[in-house]
Design a protein around this motif. Structure first.
Motif, PDB file in Angstrom:
ATOM      1  N   ASP A   1      26.490  60.853 -29.279  1.00  0.00           N
ATOM      2  CA  ASP A   1      26.429  59.477 -29.764  1.00  0.00           C
ATOM      3  C   ASP A   1      24.973  59.038 -29.877  1.00  0.00           C
ATOM      4  O   ASP A   1      24.058  59.748 -29.456  1.00  0.00           O
ATOM      5  CB  ASP A   1      27.220  58.541 -28.846  1.00  0.00           C
ATOM      6  N   ILE A   2      24.754  57.854 -30.432  1.00  0.00           N
ATOM      7  CA  ILE A   2      23.400  57.366 -30.709  1.00  0.00           C
ATOM      8  C   ILE A   2      22.603  57.180 -29.416  1.00  0.00           C
ATOM      9  O   ILE A   2      21.411  57.524 -29.350  1.00  0.00           O
ATOM     10  CB  ILE A   2      23.454  56.051 -31.511  1.00  0.00           C
ATOM     11  N   TYR A   3      23.241  56.636 -28.395  1.00  0.00           N
ATOM     12  CA  TYR A   3      22.558  56.455 -27.115  1.00  0.00           C
ATOM     13  C   TYR A   3      22.091  57.796 -26.559  1.00  0.00           C
ATOM     14  O   TYR A   3      20.939  57.939 -26.123  1.00  0.00           O
ATOM     15  CB  TYR A   3      23.502  55.769 -26.133  1.00  0.00           C
ATOM     16  N   ALA A   4      22.970  58.786 -26.568  1.00  0.00           N
ATOM     17  CA  ALA A   4      22.618  60.105 -26.042  1.00  0.00           C
ATOM     18  C   ALA A   4      21.521  60.761 -26.872  1.00  0.00           C
ATOM     19  O   ALA A   4      20.646  61.451 -26.328  1.00  0.00           O
ATOM     20  CB  ALA A   4      23.858  60.987 -25.982  1.00  0.00           C
ATOM     21  N   CYS A   5      21.551  60.548 -28.193  1.00  0.00           N
ATOM     22  CA  CYS A   5      20.467  61.071 -29.037  1.00  0.00           C
ATOM     23  C   CYS A   5      19.130  60.474 -28.616  1.00  0.00           C
ATOM     24  O   CYS A   5      18.106  61.177 -28.541  1.00  0.00           O
ATOM     25  CB  CYS A   5      20.742  60.744 -30.502  1.00  0.00           C
TER      26      CYS A   5
ATOM     27  N   VAL B   1       7.717  54.324 -13.815  1.00  0.00           N
ATOM     28  CA  VAL B   1       9.123  54.611 -13.528  1.00  0.00           C
ATOM     29  C   VAL B   1       9.915  53.850 -14.583  1.00  0.00           C
ATOM     30  O   VAL B   1      10.003  52.625 -14.535  1.00  0.00           O
ATOM     31  CB  VAL B   1       9.523  54.183 -12.107  1.00  0.00           C
ATOM     32  N   HIS B   2      10.468  54.580 -15.537  1.00  0.00           N
ATOM     33  CA  HIS B   2      11.066  53.940 -16.710  1.00  0.00           C
ATOM     34  C   HIS B   2      12.576  53.882 -16.583  1.00  0.00           C
ATOM     35  O   HIS B   2      13.276  54.880 -16.743  1.00  0.00           O
ATOM     36  CB  HIS B   2      10.680  54.697 -17.977  1.00  0.00           C
ATOM     37  N   CYS B   3      13.068  52.664 -16.290  1.00  0.00           N
ATOM     38  CA  CYS B   3      14.507  52.413 -16.189  1.00  0.00           C
ATOM     39  C   CYS B   3      15.024  51.529 -17.312  1.00  0.00           C
ATOM     40  O   CYS B   3      16.253  51.397 -17.473  1.00  0.00           O
ATOM     41  CB  CYS B   3      14.841  51.755 -14.850  1.00  0.00           C
ATOM     42  N   ALA B   4      14.138  50.886 -18.058  1.00  0.00           N
ATOM     43  CA  ALA B   4      14.560  49.954 -19.104  1.00  0.00           C
ATOM     44  C   ALA B   4      15.390  50.678 -20.157  1.00  0.00           C
ATOM     45  O   ALA B   4      15.067  51.807 -20.552  1.00  0.00           O
ATOM     46  CB  ALA B   4      13.340  49.314 -19.760  1.00  0.00           C
ATOM     47  N   ALA B   5      16.477  50.022 -20.606  1.00  0.00           N
ATOM     48  CA  ALA B   5      17.341  50.650 -21.601  1.00  0.00           C
ATOM     49  C   ALA B   5      18.340  49.646 -22.145  1.00  0.00           C
ATOM     50  O   ALA B   5      18.702  48.685 -21.467  1.00  0.00           O
ATOM     51  CB  ALA B   5      18.107  51.829 -20.988  1.00  0.00           C
ATOM     52  N   ASN B   6      18.771  49.892 -23.369  1.00  0.00           N
ATOM     53  CA  ASN B   6      20.053  49.370 -23.825  1.00  0.00           C
ATOM     54  C   ASN B   6      21.035  50.491 -23.504  1.00  0.00           C
ATOM     55  O   ASN B   6      21.135  51.471 -24.235  1.00  0.00           O
ATOM     56  CB  ASN B   6      20.045  49.066 -25.318  1.00  0.00           C
ATOM     57  N   ALA B   7      21.743  50.359 -22.392  1.00  0.00           N
ATOM     58  CA  ALA B   7      22.550  51.457 -21.852  1.00  0.00           C
ATOM     59  C   ALA B   7      24.020  51.367 -22.241  1.00  0.00           C
ATOM     60  O   ALA B   7      24.860  51.979 -21.588  1.00  0.00           O
ATOM     61  CB  ALA B   7      22.416  51.477 -20.331  1.00  0.00           C
ATOM     62  N   ARG B   8      24.319  50.628 -23.284  1.00  0.00           N
ATOM     63  CA  ARG B   8      25.715  50.480 -23.707  1.00  0.00           C
ATOM     64  C   ARG B   8      26.086  51.655 -24.611  1.00  0.00           C
ATOM     65  O   ARG B   8      26.160  51.532 -25.836  1.00  0.00           O
ATOM     66  CB  ARG B   8      25.898  49.145 -24.412  1.00  0.00           C
ATOM     67  N   GLU B   9      26.362  52.770 -23.983  1.00  0.00           N
ATOM     68  CA  GLU B   9      26.595  54.009 -24.728  1.00  0.00           C
ATOM     69  C   GLU B   9      27.718  53.874 -25.735  1.00  0.00           C
ATOM     70  O   GLU B   9      27.589  54.252 -26.897  1.00  0.00           O
ATOM     71  CB  GLU B   9      26.897  55.146 -23.749  1.00  0.00           C
ATOM     72  N   SER B  10      28.857  53.339 -25.313  1.00  0.00           N
ATOM     73  CA  SER B  10      30.014  53.265 -26.204  1.00  0.00           C
ATOM     74  C   SER B  10      29.781  52.322 -27.370  1.00  0.00           C
ATOM     75  O   SER B  10      30.415  52.454 -28.422  1.00  0.00           O
ATOM     76  CB  SER B  10      31.253  52.838 -25.425  1.00  0.00           C
ATOM     77  N   ALA B  11      28.880  51.366 -27.198  1.00  0.00           N
ATOM     78  CA  ALA B  11      28.584  50.406 -28.268  1.00  0.00           C
ATOM     79  C   ALA B  11      27.458  50.863 -29.176  1.00  0.00           C
ATOM     80  O   ALA B  11      27.172  50.212 -30.185  1.00  0.00           O
ATOM     81  CB  ALA B  11      28.236  49.042 -27.657  1.00  0.00           C
ATOM     82  N   SER B  12      26.823  51.987 -28.855  1.00  0.00           N
ATOM     83  CA  SER B  12      25.618  52.373 -29.587  1.00  0.00           C
ATOM     84  C   SER B  12      25.901  52.746 -31.038  1.00  0.00           C
ATOM     85  O   SER B  12      25.009  52.664 -31.884  1.00  0.00           O
ATOM     86  CB  SER B  12      24.906  53.532 -28.871  1.00  0.00           C
ATOM     87  N   GLN B  13      27.139  53.135 -31.344  1.00  0.00           N
ATOM     88  CA  GLN B  13      27.496  53.449 -32.731  1.00  0.00           C
ATOM     89  C   GLN B  13      27.584  52.187 -33.590  1.00  0.00           C
ATOM     90  O   GLN B  13      27.630  52.275 -34.819  1.00  0.00           O
ATOM     91  CB  GLN B  13      28.835  54.181 -32.782  1.00  0.00           C
ATOM     92  N   PHE B  14      27.620  51.023 -32.933  1.00  0.00           N
ATOM     93  CA  PHE B  14      27.786  49.770 -33.651  1.00  0.00           C
ATOM     94  C   PHE B  14      26.512  48.918 -33.656  1.00  0.00           C
ATOM     95  O   PHE B  14      26.476  47.864 -34.267  1.00  0.00           O
ATOM     96  CB  PHE B  14      28.947  48.977 -33.038  1.00  0.00           C
ATOM     97  N   GLN B  15      25.473  49.384 -32.953  1.00  0.00           N
ATOM     98  CA  GLN B  15      24.166  48.722 -32.983  1.00  0.00           C
ATOM     99  C   GLN B  15      23.066  49.787 -32.874  1.00  0.00           C
ATOM    100  O   GLN B  15      22.227  49.753 -31.971  1.00  0.00           O
ATOM    101  CB  GLN B  15      24.036  47.681 -31.866  1.00  0.00           C
ATOM    102  N   PRO B  16      23.049  50.738 -33.807  1.00  0.00           N
ATOM    103  CA  PRO B  16      22.136  51.883 -33.667  1.00  0.00           C
ATOM    104  C   PRO B  16      20.667  51.515 -33.706  1.00  0.00           C
ATOM    105  O   PRO B  16      19.853  52.154 -33.026  1.00  0.00           O
ATOM    106  CB  PRO B  16      22.519  52.783 -34.850  1.00  0.00           C
ATOM    107  N   VAL B  17      20.299  50.500 -34.469  1.00  0.00           N
ATOM    108  CA  VAL B  17      18.880  50.126 -34.557  1.00  0.00           C
ATOM    109  C   VAL B  17      18.418  49.519 -33.231  1.00  0.00           C
ATOM    110  O   VAL B  17      17.370  49.893 -32.695  1.00  0.00           O
ATOM    111  CB  VAL B  17      18.641  49.155 -35.723  1.00  0.00           C
ATOM    112  N   ASP B  18      19.193  48.591 -32.682  1.00  0.00           N
ATOM    113  CA  ASP B  18      18.823  47.964 -31.425  1.00  0.00           C
ATOM    114  C   ASP B  18      18.742  48.997 -30.308  1.00  0.00           C
ATOM    115  O   ASP B  18      17.805  48.993 -29.498  1.00  0.00           O
ATOM    116  CB  ASP B  18      19.836  46.878 -31.050  1.00  0.00           C
TER     117      ASP B  18
END
Length: 318
Positions: A138-142, A70-87
């Protein structure tokens, strides 16, 4: 059943881990505490502090040999994903691939339940239905879109069952009050507890549909137990604006005149984002039983007990 829950010290992950343990499953929870909190770990199930990217995670999987992920782990900061795309990409897509590959190597894996996001729908006209093709903005959604596609591809080759959950705007006790970058209701509450002005991006007329965690949890469990090969939106039925949610939080916390600052729009923010819940209502018996207003009251009572939290800041590379 032996179930590995990633992101198990996080908001949704901890509720799921507790529910699975309470019904008799053997649960191991993995979390690096980058967005989760040890206060969310009940101590009933086995908790491992570690990153999904680590060698330790692979060794844990080789030892535990889970029947289900059951995979819930994430960097879920969608709005910030354009500013930390690698992480964001490392801790979403790449981390998921590492965990899934390790599980497949054990030859014990029977099913994957992937917690994705309604962000995959992008700017399509709401309410979003599961039949819509992803159009990430956005990067998170990708990353979430690639995680979904990769799950289906690998399942067709390696013969495991899967269910994809697209949760949205879930809230309640255990949410990260310290996170400045996501979970608007939690941000509002922590601003009030800290005696600071709240903030709203744009005009506050963005529409979302919020779901209290104990309304969503039974639907999540049904996805874990069945619904193989299917995708489900799970979230609130009735949309409201961010301004309306702010008014509810102020009212419940007894500060009707608390100040708020309106800030410029965030890049790529989708103004109208909420889902069609017909499939979840019919197949998962989803209901807004507790709902937004009563859910905010329950969360506010918990937040007061938890107390004001120190904000956690990230240094974004861009």
């Amino acid at each position: 059943m032996k179930i590995l829950v990633t992101g198990a010290a996080g908001f949704i992950g901890s509720w799921i881990a507790d529910a699975l343990f309470d019904r008799g499953d053997e649960v191991v929870g993995l979390d690096d505490l980058s967005g989760g909190d040890l206060a969310n770990v009940s101590g009933a199930w086995r908790f491992v502090d570690g990153s999904i990217l680590s060698v330790g995670a692979r060794n844990l999987i080789e030892e535990f040999r889970p029947d289900m992920l059951v995979h819930c782990a994430a960097n879920a900061r969608e709005s910030a994903s354009q500013f930390q795309p690698v992480d964001v990409t490392e801790r979403n897509y790449y981390g998921y691939m590492k965990i899934l590959e390790a599980c497949l190597r054990t030859k014990s894996l029977q099913k994957v339940v992937l917690f994705s996001s309604m962000s995959v729908y992008g700017k399509q006209p709401p309410p979003f239905s599961e039949e819509l093709d992803p159009q990430p903005e956005d990067i998170y959604a990708c990353n979430k879109t690639m995680m979904e596609w990769s799950t289906k591809i690998l399942a067709s080759v390696h013969d495991f069952r899967w269910t994809i959950v697209r949760p949205h705007n879930c809230f309640g006790p255990r949410q990260a009050l310290f996170d400045r970058y996501r979970n608007v209701i939690g941000i509002f509450m922590n601003c009030i507890l800290r005696g600071e002005p709240a903030w709203i991006f744009g005009d506050g007329e963005q529409q979302r549909a919020f779901s209290y965690i104990e309304d969503s949890l039974p639907a999540y469990l049904k996805c874990i137990d069945g619904c193989d090969g299917e995708i489900f939106n799970v979230g609130g039925i009735v949309p409201c604006t961010i301004n309306e949610s702010w008014d509810m939080v102020k009212s419940v916390m007894g500060v009707p005149a608390h100040p708020v600052n309106y800030l410029p729009w965030r890049p790529l923010e989708v103004k109208y984002a909420y889902c069609n819940q017909t499939k979840a209502i019919e197949r998962l018996q989803y209901r807004d039983t507790i709902g937004l207003k009563d859910g905010i009251q329950i969360m506010a009572d918990w937040a007061r007990r938890r107390g004001a939290q120190t904000w956690r800041y990230d240094e974004f590379p861009l």
